[in-house]
Design a protein around this motif. Structure first.
Motif, PDB file in Angstrom:
ATOM      1  N   ARG A 179       0.787  -0.718  -0.024  1.00  0.00           N
ATOM      2  CA  ARG A 179      -0.069  -0.155   0.056  1.00  0.00           C
ATOM      3  C   ARG A 179       1.217   1.755  -0.075  1.00  0.00           C
ATOM      4  O   ARG A 179       0.059   1.973  -0.768  1.00  0.00           O
ATOM      5  N   ALA A 180       2.049   1.197   1.053  1.00  0.00           N
ATOM      6  CA  ALA A 180       2.956   2.840   0.628  1.00  0.00           C
ATOM      7  C   ALA A 180       3.536   2.535  -0.540  1.00  0.00           C
ATOM      8  O   ALA A 180       4.057   3.781  -0.751  1.00  0.00           O
ATOM      9  N   ALA A 181       3.837   1.295  -1.655  1.00  0.00           N
ATOM     10  CA  ALA A 181       4.531   2.107  -2.372  1.00  0.00           C
ATOM     11  C   ALA A 181       3.286   1.715  -3.647  1.00  0.00           C
ATOM     12  O   ALA A 181       3.588   2.181  -4.667  1.00  0.00           O
ATOM     13  N   GLY A 182       2.389   2.570  -3.506  1.00  0.00           N
ATOM     14  CA  GLY A 182       1.011   2.562  -4.498  1.00  0.00           C
ATOM     15  C   GLY A 182       0.787   1.377  -5.134  1.00  0.00           C
ATOM     16  O   GLY A 182       0.748   1.739  -6.468  1.00  0.00           O
ATOM     17  N   MET A 183       0.908   0.094  -4.958  1.00  0.00           N
ATOM     18  CA  MET A 183       0.265  -0.824  -4.947  1.00  0.00           C
ATOM     19  C   MET A 183      -0.972  -1.609  -4.954  1.00  0.00           C
ATOM     20  O   MET A 183      -1.582  -1.070  -4.157  1.00  0.00           O
ATOM     21  N   THR A 184      -1.221  -2.819  -5.372  1.00  0.00           N
ATOM     22  CA  THR A 184      -2.092  -3.433  -5.666  1.00  0.00           C
ATOM     23  C   THR A 184      -1.628  -4.682  -4.674  1.00  0.00           C
ATOM     24  O   THR A 184      -1.177  -5.342  -4.836  1.00  0.00           O
ATOM     25  N   THR A 185      -2.524  -4.653  -3.563  1.00  0.00           N
ATOM     26  CA  THR A 185      -2.167  -6.172  -2.790  1.00  0.00           C
ATOM     27  C   THR A 185      -3.245  -6.633  -2.893  1.00  0.00           C
ATOM     28  O   THR A 185      -4.437  -7.192  -2.482  1.00  0.00           O
TER      29      THR A 185
END
Length: 224
Positions: A179-185
């Protein structure tokens, strides 16, 4: 904003590989050498994603482990390295899932907190994982998950924007890092989750009970 994925990044232990049997065997070897009671598989298995520190804390207790951490950790890593692949296996469906992802044109990478030496020692025994071009380990950078930088570094190595990546893992730190990286988790619920953890409270975008569910999710997205 998150975009349709071009790459899927994975945690290693508890997501791609079931390494708990070998990690637990290493823990029990150290416990025996120290005159301590061994820990059963049904107990240590859920702690395997927490690595050496988590397993040793489980076996020795927080206070005793902290009092002799360097020596016990070194003994554990030596025991694990000596028998790193004896009982570890790909989770059922992983090989097929990776093959389908690659056939569909997705780039794949590993982002793990496992040290480089152990990761590089382990992966050659598992051809589908050893074939992946990008592997980021716990000591590749100066920070590790839950910090997002290892995930961002993997995306950079793949030449893909972070918002075009999905990150799949079985631990809360995986979801926080993604989430902090801006990715879908994506939470791999089939992995290692301890009895005191509440994964329903982790802010994952998706949850999968088996690897095949990941490719099903991506197919739905493509068809939408």
């Amino acid at each position: 904003m998150k975009q349709n994925p071009k790459a899927v990044l994975f945690d290693l232990d508890g997501t791609l590989l079931d390494t708990a049997p070998d990690l637990g065997a290493a823990l029990n070897q150290v416990l025996r050498e120290e005159g301590r009671a061994e820990v059963s598989n049904d107990i240590y298995r859920s702690y395997a994603s927490h690595g050496a520190n988590g397993l040793l804390t489980l076996g020795f207790g927080e206070q005793d482990y902290a009092a002799d951490q360097a020596r016990l950790r070194a003994a554990f890593l030596a025991a694990y390295s000596a028998a790193i692949h004896h009982h570890s296996v790909l989770f059922p469906g992983i090989e097929e899932m990776l093959s389908e992802l690659q056939q569909q044109g997705y780039l794949c990478a590993i982002v793990t907190n496992k040290p480089s030496q152990l990761t590089q020692q382990l992966l050659p025994y598992f051809a589908p994982l050893n074939a992946l071009d990008v592997v980021v380990c716990g000591d590749t950078l100066s920070v590790a998950k839950p910090h997002p930088q290892p995930l961002l570094y993997a995306a950079e190595q793949l030449a893909v924007e972070a918002n075009q990546c999905w990150y799949v893992g079985d631990a809360e730190r995986d979801i926080l890092a993604g989430r902090a990286a801006g990715m879908t988790t994506v939470l791999a619920e089939y992995g290692y989750i301890t009895p005191d953890e509440v994964p329903a409270q982790w802010p994952a975008d998706h949850r999968i009970a088996e690897p095949a569910a990941l490719t099903a999710l991506l197919r739905q997205l493509t068809l939408a």
